[in-house]
Design an enzyme around this catalytic site. Structure first.
Site, short mmCIF file in Angstrom:
data_model
loop_
_atom_site.label_atom_id
_atom_site.label_comp_id
_atom_site.label_asym_id
_atom_site.label_seq_id
_atom_site.Cartn_x
_atom_site.Cartn_y
_atom_site.Cartn_z
N LEU A 30 0.82 -1.21 0.00
CA LEU A 30 0.00 0.00 0.00
C LEU A 30 0.85 1.26 0.00
O LEU A 30 1.89 1.34 0.66
CB LEU A 30 -0.93 0.00 1.22
CG LEU A 30 -1.89 -1.18 1.37
CD1 LEU A 30 -2.89 -0.90 2.50
CD2 LEU A 30 -2.63 -1.47 0.07
N GLU A 32 0.38 5.89 -0.92
CA GLU A 32 -0.52 7.00 -0.70
C GLU A 32 -1.75 6.93 -1.61
O GLU A 32 -2.83 7.39 -1.24
CB GLU A 32 0.22 8.32 -0.91
CG GLU A 32 -0.64 9.57 -0.76
CD GLU A 32 -1.37 9.66 0.58
OE1 GLU A 32 -2.48 10.25 0.61
OE2 GLU A 32 -0.85 9.14 1.60
N GLY A 33 -1.60 6.35 -2.79
CA GLY A 33 -2.76 6.19 -3.65
C GLY A 33 -3.81 5.30 -3.01
O GLY A 33 -5.01 5.61 -3.03
N HIS A 34 -3.37 4.19 -2.41
CA HIS A 34 -4.30 3.32 -1.69
C HIS A 34 -4.89 4.05 -0.48
O HIS A 34 -6.09 3.92 -0.18
CB HIS A 34 -3.59 2.06 -1.21
CG HIS A 34 -3.07 1.19 -2.31
ND1 HIS A 34 -1.73 0.99 -2.54
CD2 HIS A 34 -3.72 0.47 -3.26
CE1 HIS A 34 -1.56 0.18 -3.56
NE2 HIS A 34 -2.76 -0.16 -4.02
N GLN A 149 -8.78 5.37 -10.63
CA GLN A 149 -8.89 5.63 -12.07
C GLN A 149 -7.59 5.31 -12.81
O GLN A 149 -7.60 5.25 -14.04
CB GLN A 149 -9.27 7.09 -12.30
CG GLN A 149 -10.72 7.40 -11.94
CD GLN A 149 -11.10 8.84 -12.21
OE1 GLN A 149 -10.24 9.71 -12.34
NE2 GLN A 149 -12.40 9.11 -12.25
N LYS A 150 -6.48 5.10 -12.09
CA LYS A 150 -5.23 4.77 -12.78
C LYS A 150 -5.38 3.49 -13.60
O LYS A 150 -4.84 3.37 -14.69
CB LYS A 150 -4.08 4.61 -11.79
CG LYS A 150 -2.72 4.41 -12.50
CD LYS A 150 -1.59 4.31 -11.51
CE LYS A 150 -1.46 2.93 -10.94
NZ LYS A 150 -0.95 1.95 -11.96
#
Length: 333
Positions: A30, A32-34, A149-150
């Site tokens: 995990l 920062e995106g998670h 959305q990545k």
């Protein structure tokens, strides 16, 4: 709040449940995106709801020669990230828990959309992804599930599966998280050397170049709509030196390519340059697609689109994308 670590569906189902359950599915490692996904789930679930983060490296979605064994497994650190972001529980099942009879004989198939772009580069990947997502949705029984959305094609396929197969679960998309220099956050970024990471920045730079070209065209078209394209008006504007600007804006507004071709060209120029870097960027695909089915859009396309790119830098394969919206071409009045 202490985040519970759960290993079996029985443990998860035994938990008292009040309010909405929001689920964030991950393969661990995990970042920062998670964490942003988990925080969004916390807001949606509210103080009375529950946020469950799944951590499962799914063997079905890794093809031959891909990085299943290399994929990072950092459960202890993942627990800390999940807890700090507001998760109530981390569901980290074993392969045997998810696939108790071994590799499943019955699987979800992604259909034609799953054979394009990522599906063409990674045959069978989306069948494996949808199969495990379906399994985890049944095991966790959420009211809402959040995805980044990545992974735009993955998100589109999950939405289609949930709709086509009547799962009755709300799917929420969360914008891509990026590092300060624009690189999309990914668990695979840790595999990049400093030189490889500099090359990898070409992915986001290409997308931003396409986005900026699109924005410039839209601005010119908006100006053209405000400036009547008549001879009398052009003659009047010439007195103050604006006739050329008006003509240029009108030409952009009414040109048949309309934007998509120029967007692709701007992005490809950045990627072509990066092919000569040291180390080089090896492009897999650059595509400007309709998010409903991931087919390439035409020059007359209006509405939403996704500019997507995939490339390899060294031994690491990366993907990225940005959403765009194309307005009607229309002639100036």
């Amino acid at each position: 709040m202490t985040t519970a670590l759960l290993r079996t569906a029985q443990e998860l189902h035994a938990r008292p449940r009040e309010g909405r359950r929001a689920v964030v599915m991950t393969m661990g490692a995990l970042h920062e995106g998670h964490a942003g996904l988990i925080r969004a789930a916390r807001r949606i679930a509210g103080p009375d709801g529950e946020v469950v983060v799944t951590v499962f490296v799914n063997p079905l979605q890794f093809g031959a020669g891909e990085d299943l064994d290399r994929y990072p497994r950092t459960l202890e650190a993942d627990l800390k990230v999940a807890e700090q972001a507001g998760a109530d529980a981390v569901f980290a099942p074993s392969v045997e828990e998810v696939y108790p009879g071994g590799d499943p004989q019955v699987r979800i198939t992604a259909g034609p959309m799953g054979e394009r772009l990522e599906g063409a580069s990674r045959p069978g990947h989306f069948d494996g992804m949808l199969t495990v997502v379906a399994k985890l949705l049944h095991l966790t029984r959420p009211d809402v599930a959040l995805y980044g959305q990545k992974d735009a094609q993955q998100l589109a396929l999950i939405r289609r599966m949930v709709r086509d197969l009547n799962f009755g679960i709300e799917i929420v998309a969360v914008p891509t998280a990026r590092e300060a220099d624009g690189l999309a956050l990914s668990s695979r970024n840790r595999f990049l050397s400093p030189d490889e990471r500099r090359t990898a920045l070409a992915l986001s730079r290409a997308l931003f170049a396409g986005r900026d070209r699109h924005a410039a065209q839209e601005a010119l078209r908006a100006r053209a709509r405000e400036v009547p394209a008549t001879q009398a008006r052009a003659e009047a504007l010439s007195a103050i030196g604006e006739s050329r600007a008006a003509a240029d804006a009108h030409a952009v507004a009414t040109a048949s390519p309309g934007g998509p071709a120029a967007v692709r060209a701007a992005a490809r120029q950045v990627l072509d340059d990066a092919a000569h870097y040291d180390p080089p960027l090896e492009l897999d695909y650059l595509a400007l697609v309709d998010p409903s089915d991931f087919t390439e859009i035409g020059d007359d396309h209006t509405g939403e689109a996704v500019l997507a790119v995939a490339a390899r830098v060294g031994a690491t394969r990366l993907i990225d994308n940005i959403p765009l919206t194309f307005g009607p071409l229309g002639a100036a009045s």
